[in-house]
Each structure stands twice: as C-alpha cells, then as structure tokens.
Motif scaffolding. Structure first.
Motif, short mmCIF file in Angstrom:
data_model
loop_
_atom_site.label_atom_id
_atom_site.label_comp_id
_atom_site.label_asym_id
_atom_site.label_seq_id
_atom_site.Cartn_x
_atom_site.Cartn_y
_atom_site.Cartn_z
N TYR A 1 -5.83 6.18 4.15
CA TYR A 1 -5.08 7.28 4.77
C TYR A 1 -3.66 6.83 5.13
O TYR A 1 -2.68 7.53 4.84
N LEU A 2 -3.53 5.67 5.75
CA LEU A 2 -2.21 5.18 6.16
C LEU A 2 -1.34 4.88 4.95
O LEU A 2 -0.13 5.12 4.97
N TRP A 3 -1.98 4.35 3.89
CA TRP A 3 -1.21 3.93 2.73
C TRP A 3 -0.82 5.10 1.82
O TRP A 3 0.33 5.23 1.38
N THR B 1 4.35 -2.65 7.37
CA THR B 1 4.83 -1.30 7.09
C THR B 1 4.18 -0.79 5.82
O THR B 1 4.23 -1.44 4.77
N MET B 2 3.53 0.36 5.92
CA MET B 2 2.91 0.99 4.76
C MET B 2 4.00 1.71 3.98
O MET B 2 4.62 2.65 4.49
N VAL B 3 4.23 1.29 2.71
CA VAL B 3 5.28 1.89 1.90
C VAL B 3 4.68 2.95 1.00
O VAL B 3 3.48 2.94 0.72
N PRO B 4 5.46 3.90 0.52
CA PRO B 4 4.93 4.92 -0.40
C PRO B 4 4.32 4.26 -1.62
O PRO B 4 4.92 3.39 -2.24
N PRO B 5 3.11 4.65 -2.01
CA PRO B 5 2.42 3.99 -3.13
C PRO B 5 2.97 4.41 -4.48
O PRO B 5 3.46 5.52 -4.65
#
Length: 515
Positions: free
Chosen positions: A323-325, A501-505
C-alpha cells in the motif's frame, strides 16, 4: 414434584437405605436442603454432634461443632457401602467414592452466623440433573452433593476440597456447581478442577458452598472432525515440504544474498520465519499432547498460537508495504524496517500471554468419524478461539483484500493503456500476479470462512492443501523474483540512514517478475 418423606431418627451407616433412582428436581432438592437445616438446629439443641440421615431420595451426614470449642477442619467420606462418615486426619480409607475437606475458615464463618455453633450438612443425591443442560455431558457417578453450613460461605481463601473417584479416563472432567435457584444450570465459576490419572481421582477446589457435581465431557460429536485422518496426513506432508523449502530460502538469504536484499525481501524472510515456527509447532503438537505433560502441552500450544498470530501480522505488514509503495508513494518513514519488525513479532505476544495466564491452553480431544481419538494442545474455550483467532484474521483479511483489489485495479489499468503484450501473455502475467498476491497476503486462509453446509468437506481439503503448502509456494515466488541477477523486481525505496522514502514504482519492475 418429589415429596420429602417424614424425617427419620438418625441412623447408623448400616441402616442407610439406597436412595431412590427417580430424577430429582431443583425444587425437591431445595426442600430437602431446607429440611436438613431444621434438623441441624434440632441437633444443636440436643447437643448431638453427628447423625447419619435418610431424607427422601437423599442420604447424608450432619455434623455440629458446639459453642465454646475451637473450630477445626473435618473430612467426610461417602464409602462404597453407601455410608457417609467423618474421617480422622490419619484415615486412609480407600473405599471412598467421594470425600470432602471442610476448612477451618468455613467453620469460623458458620459460627459467626449461628451464635457460636458451627454446622455442616452434606446430602448425596442420585439422578439429579437437567437433561437439556447435560445432553452433551454426563454427571460423574451420577452423584450430586449438596452442602450447607447454615451460613453464607463464599470467597474462601482456604477452599473446600472434594475428591471424586474417576472411572472415565477418556472424558474431560469439569467441577461444576449450581446455586439452588431456578433451573438447574451448572457453572464452573469458583471451582478449580485437577485430574490425577495415576490415582484415578478428580479434585475440586471451590471457594463457596452449594450443590456440586463433576460433569464429564466425552469426545463426542461436538469435537468430531470429518476426514480427520486424511486431512492430518496431508497437513503433515505439506508442512514438511514447506519447512524444507523455507529453510532453503532462509539459508540463501542469510548466507548468500542478505546484503543485496531489499525491504520487500526482508519482510518475506520474516514471514518465512513465522511460517517455519508455525509448521514446526504444529508437526510436534500431537506427539507432545500424547505425553500428557501439562507444562509441555501449554508451551507448545502457546508457541503454535503465537506463530499463527505472527503469520497473520506479517500478512498485514506485507499488504501495508504494498500500500505504501504502490498507492501512497513518496511517504517518508523513520526507522521503517525496525518499526514493522517490532510490530510483526511483538504484537501477538500480549495476546498469548493473557490466554496462558488464565489457563486456556489445554489438551483438546478430537474424534474422527471412525471413532479414533486424536489429541492436540490448543485453546479449549470456543469463545476465545473465535474472538481472537477468527476475529483477528477477519480484520487482517478485510485490510489485505482491500489492498489486493486496489493493486490489481492499478496494474490492469496501466497495462490497458500500453497494451504492448499479446493477450495470452498478458493473461499469464495477470494470473501470476493474482496467485502471488494471494500468497503474500495470506488470502488462502480465508477458505476457512466457507466451512459450512455442503462446502464443509471440500473447504477442509482446499484449506489444508493451500495452507500446508503455502511455504513451498512462497519459496517458488522467492526463487522466481531472485533468479534474475539484475534484480528487476524491487520495492526500490530510497534510504538515507534511518529514513526510508517510498518512491513512485516503475510498473515494469512488477511486470518483469512474470515474464
């Protein structure tokens, strides 16, 4: 209603008649007990200390400790020749089918409410039961004992102790009482049950006085599991295979690829550890239960329950990470891995400690449809099982299912926009994605929700196969995503010190897994 016969004079033990075998009712036995108290009052006036009596269908013993004497505990016994008597401290009478120790504390309370005199009256009833209440249980030796001291005896610190001869070794004993009010409803409140299989006795330690009996719960239809033997065999094989391959995955991770692993892989390894512990404790559970070692049984039940709740928690964490990623993106979290690791392993601990502290981890007896008995160390209280296990997984299932649907929707939308693959290849990718997420989120456990009606037996087999082999399937997933040394699959968080930091996949990263 059973009528009470006129009170006879006290008789000796060899004059006691066998009680009638009619079904005693709650009203009749209360009348008998009231009549007993009036008899005790007459004895106090005539300075008699002991009297054997027959009252209607009940046989009993009255004992009075006179005023101005020190209160002392006494032991009473109902012997095989249908006589009730007071035993001395050194008496080793082995003919007692039932005996009781009345504590000094109880006599002191009786004196306070009876102008210095202490009374105790014990009556033995046959066939006293409520057929509706005990349809799944039997009354041990078909005997119920009513005890009164003409006082409110409750909240004792030095409990009343009763000993019953137990000739039914296969059933579970439960010391129960009835307060004498209304319908005959048994309760275990205020009583502790101890079973000694070597001496074939059941000890009931109760903090109050009323009517007592031992209810025996045989391994009846309530605990009958259809197809238990083949299901157990499948589970054992599946768990063994899963443990082997998860051990291989853990070896590969910690000795070969730990330095290269990303956060998604670390979460998967924690899930492997929880599932390994779950499989190992399950495989050893029945063997430990058969030893009849209570401490060992409590320990293995605790480990099994803890590892199961920990597995559920790691399913939740896996969905949270996705969810976070994939959905939130650009989320900065301090000490991310440390926090989710503590959550995964610490959250179930207070639950199992609380259940262990109230003594609900015991030997559960299961019966096959062929009559074979199997033992398991587990939670015997169905309310705790449904509230904790089913309730907790239901919450995890709701969250993981929501994330599962959201992720599938995002990926399908992204592929529709590009539409570069053939239809067959796209279908294969989508199928692999569905299966992988099902495993990672533990959605295979939801099959248990369909174990009703015509789906009962099929759901048992589906549940058993999928979840016993879950570790093997996850190993295949782990091997597949790591066989490409370039590491195309990655959650690719940007880490700086203790901050993540979760970056846009990149959607290509997920797609490359299934090529």
């Amino acid at each position: 209603m059973l009528r009470i016969a006129p009170e006879p004079e006290p008789v000796t033990s060899d004059q006691v008649q066998e009680p009638a075998t009619e079904l005693a009712t709650g009203e009749s036995i209360m009348d008998t007990l009231d009549n007993l108290e009036s008899k005790m009052e007459e004895m106090g006036k005539s300075n008699k200390s002991n009297a054997m009596i027959v009252m209607g269908d009940a046989v009993g013993l009255l004992h009075v400790q006179a005023k101005n004497t020190d209160a002392k505990e006494i032991n009473m016994c109902y012997s095989s020749n249908h006589a009730m008597q007071i035993m001395s401290q050194s008496d080793k009478n082995t003919n007692c089918s039932w005996s009781i120790k009345i504590s000094k504390e109880a006599f002191d309370k009786s004196r306070l409410e009876n102008n210095g005199s202490a009374f105790v009256g014990v009556l033995r009833f046959k066939n006293m039961r409520n057929e509706e209440e005990t349809k799944n249980q039997t009354v041990l030796n078909n005997e119920v004992y009513g005890i009164t001291m003409r006082a409110n005896i409750s909240s004792l610190t030095d409990n009343i102790e009763m000993f019953f001869t137990n000739n039914d070794k296969n059933s579970k004993a439960s010391c129960s009482s009835w307060d004498g009010k209304g319908e005959l409803n048994w309760t275990t409140f205020g009583c502790v049950t101890e079973t000694n299989k070597q001496s074939n006795t059941i000890k009931c330690s109760c903090s109050h006085l009323t009517f007592f009996a031992v209810l025996m719960s045989p391994p009846d239809a309530r605990n009958t599991v259809p197809d238990l033997e083949p299901l157990t065999f499948i589970t054992s094989i599946g768990c063994g295979i899963s443990m082997f391959f998860m051990a291989v995955a853990l070896f590969m991770h910690f000795l070969l690829r730990k330095a290269k692993s990303n956060q998604a892989t670390k979460i998967l390894m924690n899930m492997f550890v929880a599932l390994c512990l779950l499989n190992a404790s399950f495989l050893s559970n029945e063997s430990i239960a058969n030893t009849e070692d209570n401490a060992a049984c409590v320990f293995i039940a605790l480990v099994l329950h803890y590892s199961m709740l920990a597995s559920f928690t790691w399913f939740f964490i896996q969905a949270l990470h996705m969810y976070l990623w994939l959905i939130r993106q650009n989320v900065t979290i301090t000490n991310y891995m440390r926090k989710i690791t503590v959550l995964g392993w610490a959250f179930p601990a207070p639950i199992v400690i609380a259940i262990a502290s109230v003594g609900e981890y015991k030997t559960l007896i299961l019966k096959t449809t062929s009559g074979k008995i199997s033992r398991m160390c587990w939670i015997t209280n169905p309310f705790i099982h449904y509230a904790v296990n089913i309730g907790y997984y239901a919450l995890v299932f709701i969250f993981t299912t929501g994330i599962f649907i959201t992720i599938l929707t995002r990926i399908v939308q992204a592929r529709r926009l590009r539409a570069t693959d053939s239809k067959r290849k796209t279908f294969r990718k989508q199928l692999m994605m569905v299966l992988s997420l099902f495993l990672l989120f533990g959605l295979t456990w939801s099959v248990a929700f369909f174990s009703y009606g015509p789906m009962l037996i099929p759901s048992y087999y589906i549940f058993t196969v999928l979840n016993s082999l879950q570790g093997f399937f996850l190993f295949l997933y782990y091997y597949h995503i790591h066989k490409d040394l370039a590491g195309h699959f990655s959650d690719d968080p940007r880490s700086s010190g203790s901050t993540t930091t979760m970056v846009p996949p990149n959607m290509n990263g997920l797609e490359n897994v299934y090529k």
